[in-house]
Write a protein that holds these residues in place. Structure first.
Motif, mmCIF file in Angstrom:
data_model
loop_
_atom_site.group_PDB
_atom_site.id
_atom_site.type_symbol
_atom_site.label_atom_id
_atom_site.label_comp_id
_atom_site.label_asym_id
_atom_site.label_seq_id
_atom_site.Cartn_x
_atom_site.Cartn_y
_atom_site.Cartn_z
ATOM 1 N N LEU A 22 8.003 -5.242 -2.160
ATOM 2 C CA LEU A 22 7.091 -5.549 -3.261
ATOM 3 C C LEU A 22 6.343 -6.850 -3.000
ATOM 4 C CD1 LEU A 22 9.400 -4.683 -6.301
ATOM 5 C CD2 LEU A 22 7.325 -3.443 -5.625
ATOM 6 N N PHE A 23 7.071 -7.832 -2.458
ATOM 7 C CA PHE A 23 6.505 -9.156 -2.242
ATOM 8 C C PHE A 23 5.357 -9.087 -1.247
ATOM 9 C CE2 PHE A 23 6.229 -13.581 -1.139
ATOM 10 C CZ PHE A 23 6.729 -14.262 -2.221
ATOM 11 N N ARG A 24 5.536 -8.331 -0.183
ATOM 12 C CA ARG A 24 4.488 -8.226 0.827
ATOM 13 C C ARG A 24 3.266 -7.491 0.296
ATOM 14 N NH1 ARG A 24 4.746 -9.269 6.034
ATOM 15 N NH2 ARG A 24 3.470 -7.483 6.605
ATOM 16 N N ARG A 25 3.485 -6.564 -0.630
ATOM 17 C CA ARG A 25 2.364 -5.799 -1.173
ATOM 18 C C ARG A 25 1.618 -6.605 -2.231
ATOM 19 N NH1 ARG A 25 4.800 -1.013 -2.544
ATOM 20 N NH2 ARG A 25 4.988 -1.537 -4.744
ATOM 21 N N ASP A 26 2.340 -7.289 -3.104
ATOM 22 C CA ASP A 26 1.714 -8.089 -4.159
ATOM 23 C C ASP A 26 2.755 -9.019 -4.759
ATOM 24 O OD1 ASP A 26 0.161 -9.119 -6.240
ATOM 25 O OD2 ASP A 26 0.808 -7.531 -7.589
ATOM 26 N N ARG A 174 -15.080 -10.987 5.155
ATOM 27 C CA ARG A 174 -14.703 -9.873 4.277
ATOM 28 C C ARG A 174 -13.748 -8.924 4.989
ATOM 29 N NH1 ARG A 174 -20.116 -7.466 1.723
ATOM 30 N NH2 ARG A 174 -20.836 -7.817 3.850
ATOM 31 N N HIS A 175 -13.984 -8.718 6.272
ATOM 32 C CA HIS A 175 -13.066 -7.878 7.045
ATOM 33 C C HIS A 175 -11.711 -8.572 7.175
ATOM 34 C CE1 HIS A 175 -11.691 -4.974 9.999
ATOM 35 N NE2 HIS A 175 -11.305 -5.985 10.759
ATOM 36 N N TYR A 176 -11.731 -9.888 7.421
ATOM 37 C CA TYR A 176 -10.483 -10.649 7.555
ATOM 38 C C TYR A 176 -9.678 -10.580 6.261
ATOM 39 C CZ TYR A 176 -7.380 -14.679 8.147
ATOM 40 O OH TYR A 176 -6.275 -15.490 8.219
ATOM 41 N N GLN A 177 -10.367 -10.708 5.141
ATOM 42 C CA GLN A 177 -9.683 -10.684 3.843
ATOM 43 C C GLN A 177 -8.955 -9.370 3.623
ATOM 44 O OE1 GLN A 177 -12.038 -9.979 0.380
ATOM 45 N NE2 GLN A 177 -11.011 -11.577 -0.804
ATOM 46 N N ARG A 178 -9.597 -8.273 4.020
ATOM 47 C CA ARG A 178 -8.978 -6.961 3.819
ATOM 48 C C ARG A 178 -7.797 -6.729 4.757
ATOM 49 N NH1 ARG A 178 -14.525 -5.484 3.186
ATOM 50 N NH2 ARG A 178 -14.674 -4.952 5.388
ATOM 51 N N SER A 179 -7.813 -7.351 5.941
ATOM 52 C CA SER A 179 -6.781 -7.076 6.936
ATOM 53 C C SER A 179 -5.622 -8.057 6.897
ATOM 54 C CB SER A 179 -7.392 -7.104 8.346
ATOM 55 O OG SER A 179 -7.820 -8.413 8.691
ATOM 56 N N GLN A 180 -5.803 -9.205 6.240
ATOM 57 C CA GLN A 180 -4.797 -10.257 6.255
ATOM 58 C C GLN A 180 -3.845 -10.138 5.073
ATOM 59 O OE1 GLN A 180 -3.805 -12.952 8.196
ATOM 60 N NE2 GLN A 180 -2.261 -13.159 6.633
ATOM 61 N N PRO A 181 -2.558 -9.860 5.311
ATOM 62 C CA PRO A 181 -1.594 -9.870 4.206
ATOM 63 C C PRO A 181 -1.356 -11.286 3.728
ATOM 64 C CG PRO A 181 -0.454 -9.605 6.284
ATOM 65 C CD PRO A 181 -1.931 -9.562 6.600
ATOM 66 N N ILE A 182 -0.904 -11.426 2.492
ATOM 67 C CA ILE A 182 -0.653 -12.767 1.955
ATOM 68 C C ILE A 182 0.420 -13.482 2.765
ATOM 69 C CG2 ILE A 182 1.067 -11.967 0.266
ATOM 70 C CD1 ILE A 182 -1.482 -14.735 -0.374
ATOM 71 N N VAL A 448 -4.021 -8.758 -8.544
ATOM 72 C CA VAL A 448 -3.062 -8.730 -7.440
ATOM 73 C C VAL A 448 -3.364 -9.918 -6.546
ATOM 74 C CG1 VAL A 448 -2.722 -6.223 -7.472
ATOM 75 C CG2 VAL A 448 -4.537 -7.202 -6.057
ATOM 76 N N ALA A 449 -2.370 -10.348 -5.774
ATOM 77 C CA ALA A 449 -2.549 -11.490 -4.890
ATOM 78 C C ALA A 449 -2.795 -11.020 -3.474
ATOM 79 C CB ALA A 449 -1.324 -12.399 -4.939
ATOM 80 N N HIS A 450 -3.995 -11.259 -2.963
ATOM 81 C CA HIS A 450 -4.302 -11.086 -1.553
ATOM 82 C C HIS A 450 -4.362 -12.495 -0.977
ATOM 83 C CE1 HIS A 450 -4.732 -6.826 -1.960
ATOM 84 N NE2 HIS A 450 -5.683 -6.946 -2.885
ATOM 85 N N LEU A 451 -5.498 -12.902 -0.448
ATOM 86 C CA LEU A 451 -5.626 -14.320 -0.099
ATOM 87 C C LEU A 451 -5.705 -15.157 -1.364
ATOM 88 C CD1 LEU A 451 -8.092 -14.294 2.929
ATOM 89 C CD2 LEU A 451 -5.641 -14.771 2.946
#
Length: 476
Positions: A22-26, A174-182, A448-451
């Motif tokens: 769960l933590f890795r997802r959000d 924008r690509h980096y944001q989508r590919s980078q997990p928190i 949700v928390a991304h970057l």
């Protein structure tokens, strides 16, 4: 009364593997509901202990009274190093102190006046881009990201987002944001320095491209400084400011690290806060009308491609108008409370501690959570409600001092905090002066928390043009 959206909390007890998943997802929905009332909570893993701290005097101790005893944890920075390198965001100790001595003068109060025209130009450009979208349902996070990136490039390098390199950086980010997990694996498992960090290939590639582009901008600026032709913007100020203790300035390589965090922190966080502020205005149209009316009193110039009834021949505003944006500032501040862009900060205990009659071993992770602190049920009146007027109350004033951390606090407070509190209300006012934002028929966004704290599927709002007549803003 409608409440702003909030992520669901998990059950109080789940297995470690379930929690890590769960933590890795959000990280927001991975937390139990009790954290909105707890003063302190302990989390154990096979490798380390974490203590989430909400009690104001303990937060003050960690961030303000004894910051050197609680340095920034490497665990969070591990996932961002491919992009940020050795920037001020991830360093500690003497390296961090040197970096702040060079960076801080660029963001002093007087310098904000010099950055204001560039912010204003970015606001006008944002309105120009939005004008053809009137009548459409727009994903506003994409629009606020564009506007915030434009502010950064104009104030930092005196170039608009349409500049070839700036546009490439924005697109790649924008690509980096989508590919980078928190967080990556190193946040959970203490890996030795020599061991690979298992970053995704596309994440590494995006970070490498962004840094190459930033290196080009920075090297060009260094050449302009040496030739005496550099504009007097933030990049020039930072690159020519010597460390008062050593007389040294940043090298090109060091400056690349700092520009990377300026772009990440200054663009990503502002975009998040502004998008949520626009959503809140759509959710509470009475407040939106109040802000639009406030904006009508300011001497804003509208772009020429807007309808004639929406234009103004008044002079462009100067920095003094910022003090008039009281309602906009309160709304933006409330948006930062409800949706703090950086939801959690992690420090590390350098020595054994004792918090609330509980032993905190050396090396423990001390988690400070603006997300939970800003909505704490034992601190704030109506913690989950939207109330920009709360900051004029005694409770609001107290919590503003003791339980409000959108930019951190103490020695490591974000150097761009003042910058953000000019940029955000200005962009918000500019957009609301020209447009009305309405809820669409799509589901309400879930944070949700991304970057940073973003929505799960975007924030979709319907945009309509406002007309300004003798009776004030109207588009009904």
């Amino acid at each position: 009364m409608t409440r702003p959206p909030k992520p669901p909390a998990r059950a109080d007890k789940v297995s470690l593997l379930r929690y890590l998943s769960l933590f890795r997802r959000d990280i927001l929905s991975a937390q139990p509901a009790r954290l909105y009332r707890a003063w302190m909570a302990e989390f154990r893993t096979p490798f380390f202990r974490s203590y989430l701290v909400n009690q104001p005097d303990l937060v003050k101790q960690v961030l303000k009274a004894r910051p050197e005893d609680f340095p920034k944890s490497d665990r969070i920075g591990e996932g961002l190093r491919p992009l940020l390198g050795n920037s001020v965001f991830v360093t500690n100790g003497e390296t961090w102190k040197r970096q702040r001595r060079i960076i801080d003068p660029a963001f002093e109060g007087g310098r904000l006046r010099h950055s204001f025209p560039a912010m204003l130009a970015a606001a006008e450009s944002a309105v120009t881009r939005m004008a053809p979208r009137c009548g459409e349902t727009v994903e506003v996070e994409a629009e606020t990201s564009h506007a915030a990136a434009d502010v950064i490039f104009r104030t930092l390098f005196s170039i608009p987002i349409e500049h070839e390199i700036a546009a490439q950086v924005f697109s790649e980010f924008r690509h980096y944001q989508r590919s980078q997990p928190i967080l990556n694996l190193a946040a959970f498992v203490p890996l030795p320095r020599w061991m690979p960090r298992f970053f995704r290939r596309d994440t590494r590639a995006s970070a490498r491209t962004i840094r190459t582009l930033i290196t080009s901008l920075t090297a060009d600026r260094m050449a302009e400084i040496e030739a005496g032709t550099a504009p007097a913007d933030l990049a020039t100020k930072i690159m020519t400011t010597p460390d008062p203790e050593t007389g040294e300035t940043f090298s090109t390589a060091e400056m690349v690290d700092q520009v990377a965090i300026f772009f990440l922190a200054g663009h990503e966080t502002s975009a998040s806060a502004l998008a949520w502020a626009l959503y809140l205005m759509a959710l509470y149209p009475d407040w939106q009308d109040r802000l639009a009316e406030e904006a009508q009193t300011l001497p804003f110039i509208l772009p020429n491609n807007l309808p004639p009834e929406g234009r103004s021949a008044k002079p462009s505003p100067d920095f003094s108008c910022v003090s008039s944006l009281r309602l906009s500032r309160d709304v933006f501040r409330e948006a930062l409370r409800l949706y703090p862009p950086v939801p959690m900060m992690v420090r590390e205990a350098r020595c054994p501690e004792r918090f609330r009659d509980r032993d905190v071993p050396k090396g423990s992770q001390i988690v400070l959570s603006p997300w939970h602190l800003h909505r704490h049920e034992r601190l704030w009146d109506n913690p989950d409600g939207f109330d920009p007027g709360r900051f004029a109350t005694e409770n609001g004033k107290t919590c503003l001092r003791e339980a409000y951390l959108p930019f951190s606090a103490g020695a490591r407070v974000c150097p761009g905090a003042g910058f953000a509190m000019v940029e955000g209300p200005l962009l918000l006012s500019y957009l609301l002066r020209h447009f009305r934002f309405e809820l669409s028929n799509r589901p309400a966004p879930v944070p949700v928390a991304h970057l940073t704290v973003r929505s799960d599927t975007g924030i979709w709002l319907r945009v309509r043009a406002r007309s300004s007549g003798p009776g004030g803003p109207s588009s009904r």
